[in-house]
Design an enzyme around this catalytic site. Structure first.
Site, PDB file in Angstrom:
ATOM      1  CD  GLN A 113      -3.190   0.540   0.255  1.00  0.00           C
ATOM      2  OE1 GLN A 113      -3.597  -0.615   0.307  1.00  0.00           O
ATOM      3  NE2 GLN A 113      -3.696   1.419  -0.581  1.00  0.00           N
ATOM      4  CE  LYS A 128      -5.568  -3.772   2.530  1.00  0.00           C
ATOM      5  NZ  LYS A 128      -5.918  -2.973   1.350  1.00  0.00           N
ATOM      6  N   GLY A 167     -12.445   0.294   3.088  1.00  0.00           N
ATOM      7  CA  GLY A 167     -12.914  -1.081   3.005  1.00  0.00           C
ATOM      8  C   GLY A 167     -11.953  -1.975   2.247  1.00  0.00           C
ATOM      9  CG  ASP A 168      -9.065  -5.298   1.397  1.00  0.00           C
ATOM     10  OD1 ASP A 168      -8.525  -4.685   0.462  1.00  0.00           O
ATOM     11  OD2 ASP A 168      -8.854  -6.509   1.629  1.00  0.00           O
TER      12      ASP A 168
END
Length: 446
Positions: A113, A128, A167-168
């Protein structure tokens, strides 16, 4: 004294620290392999030991999440937030709720990321987080109670100028709503502490579509660079979530023939190609079907293959959009034997290291997720900006900005990855992201 390194001693160092964290080791090794020469060629990078420092998370937050299920019994899950690097802005990255979540997976995602966010050009760092909670089979009330319990602990570590989750996997608009509601109640503050919110309370247009649309904008830029067009290309897509479905939608809109979708149970093959109406039907109905792809197979008279992936099919372009390490070396060999011409990652590191090596040896364009998957975080960054200014951009303007950002990322990959008569997109993406983070690290001191 400056620190001189080569790939072997970096690998020995990182493996010695985290021998059992295979996903994290894969991500750091891939980055180091591409940037080691850049690191050694710049004295300030060596003096500040930026490669090893960028490979270590700044902070790992690990906590328990006790909550009550519908039977009134206490359940306990584990939660994490990996704040990997905040050199260029507040930590930014998604939350994932899945039983496979562990520290290694979240560390690799946070590491990736950082470089993905750096490529967007926006002032956002990398993070994360998530939990080993499985929302499947849970009631809406149980999901709400878990989200509230999770945020009760997480809220003390985040904020608009500190860390902004999104979100993920398994954290969609419903979960974001519950998480944000708890944050707002505890902090008595309305602001951009979370992105991916509903449009009714500070969300951004195009956020749901962003990663899938961004993948196709990147694909179009790659094809243009190689004097080809997306029209009539056969595209294989894995996954059946937002990324896969919206990538399919945008590709079909531009004249491509999308032949596949997949999930953990198997894959759907439609040799004649899916239509816009098919994809819109899947988007509208996926929340109401046990397996949207078997239902779609019946609707379109496609072939459903239990336990299979799409990579045995003949395709011009492969877009793995499901999860990490889903496309291995053998699948890569099969794709190459079937004359695949382009591979772009729509998920985070869906290709194994062996698969990437196969694509590299074949010299076909291979674009890593940190470049081609960056559309979602780009729009999250714009949502942060909109929340800070109390203004919202139009759907059209944000979609145009997304396309511009993806084309800019493509150009960075081209500029840093050109090798004789080809472009090594993976190396270009790693070097471009590394330079931005390393420069910030040097300027801010130790």
């Amino acid at each position: 004294m400056s620190y001189q390194s080569n790939f072997d001693n970096f690998n020995e160092w990182i493996t010695g620290l985290f021998p059992d964290q295979k996903e994290y080791l894969q991500a750091t090794r891939e980055l180091a392999r591409d940037v080691i020469d850049i690191f050694n060629a710049h004295e300030p990078y060596k003096k500040n030991d930026v490669l090893r420092r960028l490979s270590m998370p700044e902070r790992i937050i690990h906590f328990s999440v006790p909550w009550l299920n519908d039977q009134g019994n206490v359940e306990i899950n584990q939660g994490w937030r990996i704040q990997h690097n905040g050199m260029i802005g507040p930590y930014k990255g998604g939350l994932r709720f899945h039983p496979t979540v562990n520290e290694s997976i979240l560390k690799f995602l946070a590491f990736e990321q950082c470089f993905k966010n750096a490529l967007t050009g926006l002032p956002i760092g990398g993070a994360k987080g998530g939990a080993d909670f499985n929302p499947k089979g849970r009631s809406d009330q149980e999901i709400m109670r878990f989200c509230q319990a999770f945020m009760t602990e997480l809220q003390r570590h985040i904020g608009p100028y500190t860390d902004v989750p999104a979100g993920d996997i398994n954290v969609g608009s419903r979960e974001i709503g519950y998480l944000y509601g708890q944050y707002r109640r505890i902090n008595n503050r309305f602001g951009g502490a979370i992105t991916g919110k509903d449009i009714s309370f500070g969300g951004s247009h195009v956020r749901t579509e962003a990663t899938g649309f961004g993948l196709i904008y990147m694909l179009q830029a790659v094809l243009k660079e190689h004097h080809e067009n997306i029209a009539d290309m056969r595209i294989g897509i894995s996954g059946a979530g937002n990324v896969a479905l919206h990538a399919a939608l945008k590709a079909i809109e531009h004249g491509a023939c999308v032949i596949s979708l997949s999930n953990s149970r198997g894959c759907l093959i439609v040799d004649k190609g899916l239509t816009t109406a098919d994809i819109n039907w899947a988007i509208d109905n996926k929340a109401h079907k046990d397996n949207i792809l078997t239902a779609l197979a019946e609707r379109v008279q496609g072939q459903w293959h239990d336990g299979k992936t799409p990579w045995q099919e003949k395709m011009d372009i492969a877009l793995p959009c499901a999860t990490q390490n889903e496309l291995d070396g053998e699948a890569a060999k099969t794709l190459l034997q079937n004359k695949v011409k382009y591979v772009l990652e729509g998920a985070n590191m869906p290709c194994t290291d062996k698969a990437r090596q196969e694509f590299d040896r074949s010299e076909i364009p291979f674009v890593p997720g940190k470049a081609s998957n960056a559309g979602g975080v780009a729009i999250s960054g714009l949502e942060m900006s909109q929340n800070a200014s109390f203004r919202r951009g139009s759907y059209t303007s944000i979609d145009e900005t997304l396309e511009d950002i993806m084309h800019n990322i493509h150009q960075q990959c081209v500029d840093e990855g050109r090798e004789n008569n080809r472009i090594n997109y993976a190396r270009g993406a790693n070097i471009a992201g590394f330079r931005r983070l390393a420069d910030a690290m040097v300027l801010q001191g130790i």
